[in-house]
Write a protein that holds these residues in place. Structure first.
Motif, PDB file in Angstrom:
ATOM      1  N   CYS A  59       8.091  -1.353   6.573  1.00  0.00           N
ATOM      2  CA  CYS A  59       7.316  -0.153   6.908  1.00  0.00           C
ATOM      3  C   CYS A  59       8.117   1.105   6.597  1.00  0.00           C
ATOM      4  N   THR A  60       7.559   2.001   5.805  1.00  0.00           N
ATOM      5  CA  THR A  60       8.212   3.300   5.647  1.00  0.00           C
ATOM      6  C   THR A  60       7.540   4.277   6.606  1.00  0.00           C
ATOM      7  N   HIS A  61       8.307   5.249   7.049  1.00  0.00           N
ATOM      8  CA  HIS A  61       7.840   6.121   8.144  1.00  0.00           C
ATOM      9  C   HIS A  61       8.595   7.445   8.094  1.00  0.00           C
ATOM     10  N   PRO A 101       3.059   2.139   4.713  1.00  0.00           N
ATOM     11  CA  PRO A 101       3.558   3.256   5.523  1.00  0.00           C
ATOM     12  C   PRO A 101       3.012   3.192   6.952  1.00  0.00           C
ATOM     13  N   ASN A 102       3.740   3.749   7.868  1.00  0.00           N
ATOM     14  CA  ASN A 102       3.243   3.966   9.232  1.00  0.00           C
ATOM     15  C   ASN A 102       2.230   5.107   9.135  1.00  0.00           C
ATOM     16  N   TRP A 103       0.980   4.816   9.445  1.00  0.00           N
ATOM     17  CA  TRP A 103      -0.065   5.854   9.485  1.00  0.00           C
ATOM     18  C   TRP A 103      -0.608   5.890  10.898  1.00  0.00           C
ATOM     19  N   PHE A 121       0.889  -1.157   0.000  1.00  0.00           N
ATOM     20  CA  PHE A 121       0.000   0.000   0.000  1.00  0.00           C
ATOM     21  C   PHE A 121       0.927   1.207   0.000  1.00  0.00           C
ATOM     22  N   SER A 122       0.658   2.166  -0.860  1.00  0.00           N
ATOM     23  CA  SER A 122       1.525   3.334  -0.952  1.00  0.00           C
ATOM     24  C   SER A 122       0.730   4.468  -1.575  1.00  0.00           C
ATOM     25  N   ARG A 123       0.996   5.677  -1.117  1.00  0.00           N
ATOM     26  CA  ARG A 123       0.180   6.804  -1.572  1.00  0.00           C
ATOM     27  C   ARG A 123       1.022   7.825  -2.341  1.00  0.00           C
ATOM     28  N   GLY A 166       4.872   6.500  -4.725  1.00  0.00           N
ATOM     29  CA  GLY A 166       5.003   6.445  -3.268  1.00  0.00           C
ATOM     30  C   GLY A 166       6.286   5.737  -2.834  1.00  0.00           C
ATOM     31  N   ASN A 167       6.696   6.018  -1.600  1.00  0.00           N
ATOM     32  CA  ASN A 167       7.931   5.427  -1.065  1.00  0.00           C
ATOM     33  C   ASN A 167       7.833   3.901  -1.036  1.00  0.00           C
ATOM     34  N   GLY A 168       6.708   3.427  -0.547  1.00  0.00           N
ATOM     35  CA  GLY A 168       6.520   1.976  -0.455  1.00  0.00           C
ATOM     36  C   GLY A 168       6.413   1.320  -1.823  1.00  0.00           C
ATOM     37  N   GLU A 169       5.812   2.035  -2.764  1.00  0.00           N
ATOM     38  CA  GLU A 169       5.677   1.469  -4.117  1.00  0.00           C
ATOM     39  C   GLU A 169       7.059   1.236  -4.726  1.00  0.00           C
ATOM     40  N   GLY A 205       9.870   8.855  11.225  1.00  0.00           N
ATOM     41  CA  GLY A 205      10.419   9.067  12.561  1.00  0.00           C
ATOM     42  C   GLY A 205       9.944   8.062  13.592  1.00  0.00           C
ATOM     43  N   ASN A 206       8.801   7.447  13.356  1.00  0.00           N
ATOM     44  CA  ASN A 206       8.266   6.514  14.356  1.00  0.00           C
ATOM     45  C   ASN A 206       8.503   5.051  14.032  1.00  0.00           C
ATOM     46  N   GLY A 207       9.327   4.787  13.035  1.00  0.00           N
ATOM     47  CA  GLY A 207       9.662   3.400  12.707  1.00  0.00           C
ATOM     48  C   GLY A 207       8.420   2.551  12.434  1.00  0.00           C
TER      49      GLY A 207
HETATM   50  C1  FMN Z   1      -2.058   9.778   7.002  1.00  0.00           C
HETATM   51  C2  FMN Z   1      -0.602   9.718   7.359  1.00  0.00           C
HETATM   52  C3  FMN Z   1      -0.223   9.421   8.654  1.00  0.00           C
HETATM   53  C4  FMN Z   1       1.140   9.294   8.973  1.00  0.00           C
HETATM   54  N1  FMN Z   1       1.494   8.967  10.263  1.00  0.00           N
HETATM   55  C5  FMN Z   1       2.816   8.792  10.568  1.00  0.00           C
HETATM   56  C6  FMN Z   1       3.205   8.416  11.889  1.00  0.00           C
HETATM   57  O1  FMN Z   1       2.387   8.278  12.800  1.00  0.00           O
HETATM   58  N2  FMN Z   1       4.530   8.232  12.125  1.00  0.00           N
HETATM   59  C7  FMN Z   1       5.490   8.374  11.140  1.00  0.00           C
HETATM   60  O2  FMN Z   1       6.666   8.171  11.422  1.00  0.00           O
HETATM   61  N3  FMN Z   1       5.126   8.750   9.875  1.00  0.00           N
HETATM   62  C8  FMN Z   1       3.830   8.950   9.575  1.00  0.00           C
HETATM   63  N4  FMN Z   1       3.462   9.319   8.288  1.00  0.00           N
HETATM   64  C9  FMN Z   1       4.506   9.447   7.251  1.00  0.00           C
HETATM   65  C10 FMN Z   1       4.527   8.207   6.344  1.00  0.00           C
HETATM   66  O3  FMN Z   1       4.634   7.025   7.097  1.00  0.00           O
HETATM   67  C11 FMN Z   1       5.717   8.280   5.370  1.00  0.00           C
HETATM   68  O4  FMN Z   1       5.703   9.480   4.647  1.00  0.00           O
HETATM   69  C12 FMN Z   1       5.715   7.070   4.427  1.00  0.00           C
HETATM   70  O5  FMN Z   1       6.994   6.911   3.864  1.00  0.00           O
HETATM   71  C13 FMN Z   1       4.689   7.197   3.303  1.00  0.00           C
HETATM   72  O6  FMN Z   1       4.801   6.081   2.451  1.00  0.00           O
HETATM   73  P1  FMN Z   1       4.160   6.015   0.983  1.00  0.00           P
HETATM   74  O7  FMN Z   1       4.787   7.108   0.154  1.00  0.00           O
HETATM   75  O8  FMN Z   1       4.518   4.650   0.497  1.00  0.00           O
HETATM   76  O9  FMN Z   1       2.678   6.188   1.135  1.00  0.00           O
HETATM   77  C14 FMN Z   1       2.126   9.498   7.964  1.00  0.00           C
HETATM   78  C15 FMN Z   1       1.721   9.839   6.666  1.00  0.00           C
HETATM   79  C16 FMN Z   1       0.379   9.958   6.359  1.00  0.00           C
HETATM   80  C17 FMN Z   1      -0.025  10.335   4.942  1.00  0.00           C
END
Ligand code: FMN
Length: 177
Positions: free
Chosen positions: A121-123, A93-95, A11-13, A26-29, A125-127
């Motif tokens: 998991c991409t994130h 991603p960590n959401w 899943f990636s946005r 997206g990062n995960g993609e 700061g919160n791993g």
């Molecule tokens: C809705 C939302 C909530 C997020 N919550 C967190 C979070 O709680 N902790 C964190 O470290 N990053 C958080 N992020 C940052 C994403 O985890 C990070 O940008 C991730 O690499 C996105 O991956 P993607 O491009 O594959 O979707 C959040 C991003 C979004 C859009």
């Protein structure tokens, strides 16, 4: 390890991303496609049918509302055939410390009994946050393996380094690359 019974699901946005502005992939993609190529494994995109807002703050709100109501959003693409599947590289991603809810829709829809799940998991700061514990709690019959957390911004800004970390993780997990 034999990779023939391995699937990469992500899943990636796309859209406005933390610190790096609007991104096209997206990062995960990016990581999922790299993993699929390393493993010669098929890749499945977990996408919500209704999607998420392009705007970061709006997306944050929508994601939090779905999580608070433990929603299972419908998926855009038909589920893959999971019969005979042994290993799942799960990229998300960590959401809000958790997984995006469409990932649960996906996992609910496939047979996770005995499935070895490798969380990637991409994130920002919160791993892994609580994601590995959430997976173990919701899917007690799956084997949730130790995961890897990779900073999303590093995927955009220092891709070679992020991909090297992923490769190292998969090798240490015993996959043949
Ligand atoms: C809705 C939302 C909530 C997020 N919550 C967190 C979070 O709680 N902790 C964190 O470290 N990053 C958080 N992020 C940052 C994403 O985890 C990070 O940008 C991730 O690499 C996105 O991956 P993607 O491009 O594959 O979707 C959040 C991003 C979004 C859009």
């Amino acid at each position: 390890m034999d990779n023939s019974r391995t699937l990469v699901a992500f899943f990636s946005r796309k859209g406005e991303n933390y610190l790096v502005g609007s991104i096209k992939e997206g990062n995960g993609e990016i990581l999922a496609k790299e993993a699929a190529s390393m493993l010669s494994a098929p890749v499945y995109e977990i996408a919500s049918e209704k999607g998420y807002p392009e705007d970061y703050e709006e997306c944050s709100k929508a994601a939090k509302a779905e999580r608070d109501s433990n929603e299972r959003p419908s998926l855009r693409f038909p589920l893959p055939d999971s019969s005979g599947l042994e290993s799942l590289i799960l990229v998300y991603p960590n959401w809000w410390g958790d997984l995006p809810m469409p990932v649960y829709t996906f996992l609910d829809g496939i047979n996770t009994d005995g499935l070895m799940v490798y969380p990637v998991c991409t994130h920002e700061g919160n791993g892994l946050g609580m994601t590995d514990r959430c997976l173990s709690g919701v899917y007690p019959k799956a084997r949730i393996m130790p995961g890897i957390a990779i900073r999303g911004t590093s995927v955009q800004e220092n891709r070679a380094d992020a991909v090297a970390k992923l490769r190292d993780y998969l090798e240490k997990a015993g996959f043949t690359l």
